[in-house]
Design a protein around this motif. Structure first.
Motif, short mmCIF file in Angstrom:
data_model
loop_
_atom_site.label_atom_id
_atom_site.label_comp_id
_atom_site.label_asym_id
_atom_site.label_seq_id
_atom_site.Cartn_x
_atom_site.Cartn_y
_atom_site.Cartn_z
N HIS A 150 0.79 -1.24 0.00
CA HIS A 150 0.00 0.00 0.00
C HIS A 150 0.82 1.28 0.00
N GLY A 151 2.10 1.18 0.31
CA GLY A 151 2.90 2.39 0.43
C GLY A 151 2.65 3.13 1.72
N TYR A 152 2.04 2.45 2.70
CA TYR A 152 1.76 3.06 4.00
C TYR A 152 3.00 3.05 4.89
N THR A 153 2.99 3.93 5.88
CA THR A 153 4.05 3.94 6.89
C THR A 153 3.57 3.31 8.19
N GLU A 170 -4.42 1.09 11.01
CA GLU A 170 -4.11 2.43 11.50
C GLU A 170 -4.24 3.48 10.40
N ALA A 171 -4.36 3.00 9.15
CA ALA A 171 -4.53 3.90 8.01
C ALA A 171 -5.98 3.96 7.55
N GLY A 172 -6.88 3.38 8.36
CA GLY A 172 -8.30 3.46 8.05
C GLY A 172 -8.84 2.32 7.21
N GLU A 173 -8.05 1.24 7.02
CA GLU A 173 -8.51 0.09 6.24
C GLU A 173 -8.57 -1.15 7.12
N ASP A 174 -9.26 -2.17 6.62
CA ASP A 174 -9.26 -3.45 7.30
C ASP A 174 -7.89 -4.11 7.14
N CYS A 175 -7.38 -4.68 8.20
CA CYS A 175 -6.08 -5.35 8.16
C CYS A 175 -6.29 -6.84 8.43
#
Length: 458
Positions: free
Chosen positions: A61-64, A69-74
């Protein structure tokens, strides 16, 4: 089933086990680090610098931070909470851009039940696009992804599907996606639009007829049910099927057998059934307008198709996609103010209405940049007609009656309005009737009737 391994099995041993999966797979630690990938993953998504302790959320996703924690289901977080395998539909960064991926996360425990690693299986969803301009389903919003996850799950089965949603929301595209994702994809998807058809016409369309079975039956005709053998039969607007025809439809679904009109021969067809409606079938059952037994036969796996206003985040993507479909030779773009104007609009006609608006805009604009004033002019066409309807005028586009325009000074001949609109569409699309019908939001049969009435036919 969750995997249990002996304490003596190292993650290098598990890494070699990844090659046993027939899809891209990665081995992930409890702190999101990618420990290994299989060859299927390399082929589809490219290499991952495992030695650099890359995290799954960084690569996909390119998330840090982790997905939740980025608002998506994990899926990893979901497994930690549930203790068993989980599935989540995600949008991943791939070498081809953003793509929808069905993610299945499998926990791996040791003999004592201690969680050691995760195996993450990734299957790309080819029937939808999160970025590319194509004839597929297009979207990236949460509501769209929730719908797409159900489409992905049911496609692999042979269960009957009932698509529910407002007119113009894209139910036919969803039906196509279900078919393309199924094991029947190599066979035909056959569609019958039930709206406006009499029971005798529906029977003839579905079952076919033999020569001489009724006036005008000059030849034998193969029905759509027979054409759908091995594939999928899609009944659009199932709520419009007359009660007298519903019992025959029920018998077809229950037995797979039918009899062409005028024939005594019984035929059989093996098809997967998909139905769609914008009506409340449950309420129609209560009022006696729809058979209860038929309702339960078709409502095996319902999928709600969200309206455009329920997926506002997808509007820029939808606009870019539709503009590319409308004009393949010239690239059009909206100004920011034009986009904001559309974002404030409710779209009662959903994607079909958006397509109409953009079609008008492309015709009316003199450059490849569509301004706010052009969009407003396109919206005003429907607003003015709606205002006349609210005031009690009988507004039918094929009407010969004149009604007053919005300025109360000019008279507007609605037949002329429609004539000019269809004429412009025919000229713009090079007399491609299928394209014009799609852009006008009407069936090809309706277009031919209008063209004949308006004397547009060549």
């Amino acid at each position: 089933m969750d995997m249990i391994v002996s304490d003596s099995v190292s993650h290098s041993g598990l890494a070699s086990m990844l090659e046993g999966y027939d899809c891209p797979a990665i081995l992930v630690s409890v702190d999101y680090q990618i420990l290994a990938i299989n060859q299927h993953y390399r082929n589809e998504f490219g290499e991952v610098p495992v030695a650099n302790q890359s995290r799954c959320y960084e690569v996909s996703h390119g998330y840090t931070v982790p997905c939740d924690e980025a608002g998506e289901d994990c899926p990893l977080s979901s497994v930690l909470q549930s203790g068993h395998k989980e599935r989540v539909l995600h949008i991943h960064q791939t070498p081809r851009g953003k793509e929808h991926v069905d993610v299945e996360m499998l926990p791996i425990h040791d003999d004592q039940g201690q969680l050691l690693f995760f195996v993450e299986l990734l299957r790309s969803i080819s029937v939808a696009s999160a970025e590319n301009m194509s004839n597929k389903l297009v979207g990236a919003s949460k509501r769209f992804n929730q719908m797409l996850e159900k489409v992905t799950r049911v496609s692999r089965s042979d269960a009957s599907v009932l698509l529910l949603g407002e007119s113009g929301s894209g139910k036919e595209l969803v039906a196509t996606a279900v078919h393309q994702g199924s094991q029947r994809a190599n066979h035909s998807l056959v569609t019958l639009e039930c709206s406006g058809l009499t029971d005798s016409l529906i029977e003839s369309e579905l079952f076919g007829h033999v020569k001489g079975s009724f006036t005008g039956a000059h030849n034998n005709r193969t029905g759509l049910v027979e054409l759908a053998n091995g594939g999928t039969l899609f009944l659009d607007e199932i709520g419009d099927v007359p009660l007298s025809m519903q019992v025959k439809l029920l018998r077809l679904i229950e037995t797979g057998s039918f009899r062409p009109v005028g024939s005594s021969a019984i035929k059989h067809s093996d098809f997967r059934l998909i139905c769609a409606t914008h009506k409340n079938l449950a309420q129609m059952v209560k009022t006696g307008e729809f058979r209860q037994d038929l309702y339960y036969r078709i409502n095996v796996f319902p999928i709600y198709v969200p309206s455009l206003r329920e997926r506002q985040d997808d509007l820029p993507l939808m606009i870019a996609t539709l503009l590319k479909r409308i004009s393949k030779r010239k690239e059009y773009h909206l100004t920011d103010s034009a986009l904001q104007t559309l974002k404030r609009y409710d779209f009662p006609g959903n994607i079909r209405e958006l397509s109409n608006i953009l079609n008008r805009a492309v015709i009316l604009t003199d450059t490849n940049l569509i301004e706010r004033s052009t969009i407003q002019e396109c919206l005003n066409i429907d607003n003015e007609l709606s205002q006349q309807s609210d005031s009690g005028s009988a507004l039918h586009l094929d009407s010969r009656t004149d009604v007053r325009g919005a300025d109360d000074e000019t008279w507007v001949d609605l037949k002329t309005v429609e004539s000019r609109y269809l004429s412009d569409l025919m000229a713009f699309h090079g007399n491609d009737k299928e394209k014009v019908a799609e852009m006008a939001g009407i069936s090809l049969r309706s277009l031919y009737r209008k063209l004949e009435a308006l004397r547009f036919n060549e």
